[in-house]
Enzyme design. Structure first.
Site, short mmCIF file in Angstrom:
data_model
loop_
_atom_site.label_atom_id
_atom_site.label_comp_id
_atom_site.label_asym_id
_atom_site.label_seq_id
_atom_site.Cartn_x
_atom_site.Cartn_y
_atom_site.Cartn_z
N CYS A 1 -6.50 -1.23 -2.10
CA CYS A 1 -5.78 -2.37 -2.67
C CYS A 1 -6.60 -3.61 -2.37
O CYS A 1 -6.31 -4.65 -3.43
CB CYS A 1 -4.40 -2.37 -1.86
N THR B 1 0.87 -1.21 0.01
CA THR B 1 0.07 -0.07 0.06
C THR B 1 0.93 1.38 -0.01
O THR B 1 0.53 2.28 -0.58
CB THR B 1 -1.00 -0.02 1.17
N LEU C 1 -2.06 5.18 -0.21
CA LEU C 1 -3.98 4.89 -0.30
C LEU C 1 -3.97 3.42 0.04
O LEU C 1 -3.94 2.66 -1.10
CB LEU C 1 -4.39 5.24 -1.57
N HIS C 2 -4.25 3.06 1.20
CA HIS C 2 -4.41 1.73 1.56
C HIS C 2 -5.34 0.77 1.23
O HIS C 2 -5.48 -0.25 0.51
CB HIS C 2 -4.13 1.80 3.21
N GLY C 3 -6.70 1.16 1.63
CA GLY C 3 -8.04 0.36 1.61
C GLY C 3 -8.32 -0.04 0.22
O GLY C 3 -8.52 -1.21 0.05
#
Ligand code: RIB
Length: 313
Positions: A245, A195, A241-243
Site C-alpha cells: 500500500c 490495508t 496485504l499491508h506493505g
C-alpha cells in the site's frame, strides 16, 4: 525524474511484496538504500531477508544497512507467528551473497538527508519506526530536509492487530512512532483501515503465479505461507496485504482516499499502548499532522502490483 527513496523494512512477506513493487518501478523510484530493522523477526534475519529480496529481483546494487535491533524503550516484540521463524518463510531462497554496509542505518539516513537536496528524499517506512525516530533524535535538523514520510502504520476504524487497539508497526515502538508523528515532516499513513481492504484472494495469488517469472512465483509462495494466520483469524476471502500500500499510494494516489487529520500515539496506558488516536472528525482542533488514508481500490492495487512484479526477473 524518479523519486529518491530510503526504505526502512523488517521483511516479512508483505514487505517483500512492497519492495518488489518498488523494484518493478524503476522509472518512478530511485532507491538510495534499504535499512533493515528489527520487527517481524530479529535484525539478523531481516538483514538476510532484505538482501534475499534484492538478489531475487537482480538488484544487489542497492546498498543494505543495519538499522536498530530493538525499540527505543520497550523490549522487542516479533511476529514469527505470522511470518514464520525466518520471517520470509514460503519459498526456498538462496542465502544472500551481497554485503551489509558498514555504516549504521541511522547514520545512513542522517548523512543522506543532509547530502541530498532539501525535500528530495522520501522515507518509505514498511516497519516499526525506531531507526527513523533515532535519526530524528540524533539529528533534529533532518526533519526539515525530509520530502515526505510514507508509512504503513496505525489503525483506527479497524482496531488493532497485535492488541485490540494497536497496529504492529506502532506497537513495537510507540515512543518512536510518537517522535516521528511530532517531527513536522509531511507524512502519509497507510493504516490497517485501508490495508485490510487489500485481500490476497486465490484469484489474485494465481495472477502472481501466472506471471511465469521467479519473482512472481516466490512472492505467491511467500503470501501463501503468511496468509495462514490471518485467514484463520479473520475468515476473509484473502489475507490483508499491508506493505505494498505504501509504494502503491506513491505510484497511484488516485487509488486511495483519505483526509488530513491530527494523529497522536498512546504511550502511557498499557491497555491501549501504541494506539493511533485519529481525530478523523476534527474534534480536538489540533492541526493536521498526517494524511490518513482510509479507503482504497483493491482491484486497481492488485493490478498495479501484478503488472510491476511482472517486469522483474
Ligand atoms: O500491522 C501490519 C504490519 O506489521 C505489516 O507490515 C506486517 O508485516 C507487520 O510488520
Amino acid at each position: 525524474m524518479p523519486r529518491k527513496i530510503i526504505i526502512t523494512t523488517d521483511p516479512g512477506q508483505d514487505e517483500a511484496a512492497a519492495i518488489l513493487l518498488i523494484l518493478g518501478s524503476p522509472e518512478e523510484f530511485d532507491v538510495l538504500g534499504v535499512v533493515a530493522v528489527a520487527g517481524n523477526v530479529r535484525l539478523d534475519r531481516t538483514l538476510r531477508n532484505a538482501r534475499q529480496i534484492l538478489e531475487l529481483a537482480g538488484r544487489s546494487d542497492i546498498p543494505v544497512f543495519a538499522g536498530c535491533e530493538r525499540p527505543m524503550q520497550r523490549a522487542l516484540v516479533t511476529a514469527e507467528h505470522v511470518h514464520g521463524p525466518e520471517g520470509l518463510d514460503g519459498p526456498a531462497l538462496p542465502l544472500p551473497t551481497m554485503p551489509v554496509q558498514a555504516r549504521h542505518g541511522v547514520n545512513f539516513i542522517i548523512d543522506t538527508l543532509r547530502a541530498e537536496a532539501v525535500g528530495s528524499v522520501t522515507i518509505t517506512s514498511l516497519s516499526p519506526l525506531t531507526t527513523l525516530a533515532t535519526a530524528l533524535v540524533q539529528a533534529p535538523d533532518i526533519a526539515g530536509r525530509i520530502g515526505e514520510i510514507v508509512m504503513m502504520a496505525g489503525a483506527y476504524f479497524e482496531g488493532g492487530n497485535i492488541t485490540p487497539r494497536a497496529e504492529f508497526n506502532v506497537f513495537v515502538d510507540p515512543q518512536a512512532a510518537d517522535v516521528v508523528l511530532r517531527c513536522g515532516a509531511k507524512m502519509t499513513i497507510l493504516p490497517l483501515d485501508v490495508t485490510h481492504q487489500m485481500r490476497s484472494t486465490p484469484r489474485r495469488l494465481a495472477a502472481l503465479e501466472a506471471l511465469g517469472n521467479r519473482c512472481g512465483a516466490a512472492l505467491a509462495a511467500m503470501l501463501r505461507f503468511s496468509e495462514d494466520f490471518d485467514m484463520k483469524k479473520y475468515r476473509w476471502e484473502g489475507a490483508p496485504l499491508h506493505g505494498p500500500c505504501v509504494p502503491a499510494f506513491m505510484l497511484r494516489p488516485g487509488l486511495f482516499q483519505g483526509r488530513d487529520v491530527h494523529v497522536a500515539i498512546e504511550t502511557g496506558s498499557e491497555l491501549t499502548m501504541g494506539m493511533s488516536v485519529v481525530d478523523w472528525w476534527r474534534i480536538t482542533g489540533e492541526p493536521a499532522n498526517v494524511h490518513y488514508v482510509r479507503d482504497g481500490d483493491a482491484d486497481g492495487y492488485y493490478a498495479l502490483l501484478t503488472e510491476r512484479v511482472g517486469r522483474l526477473p
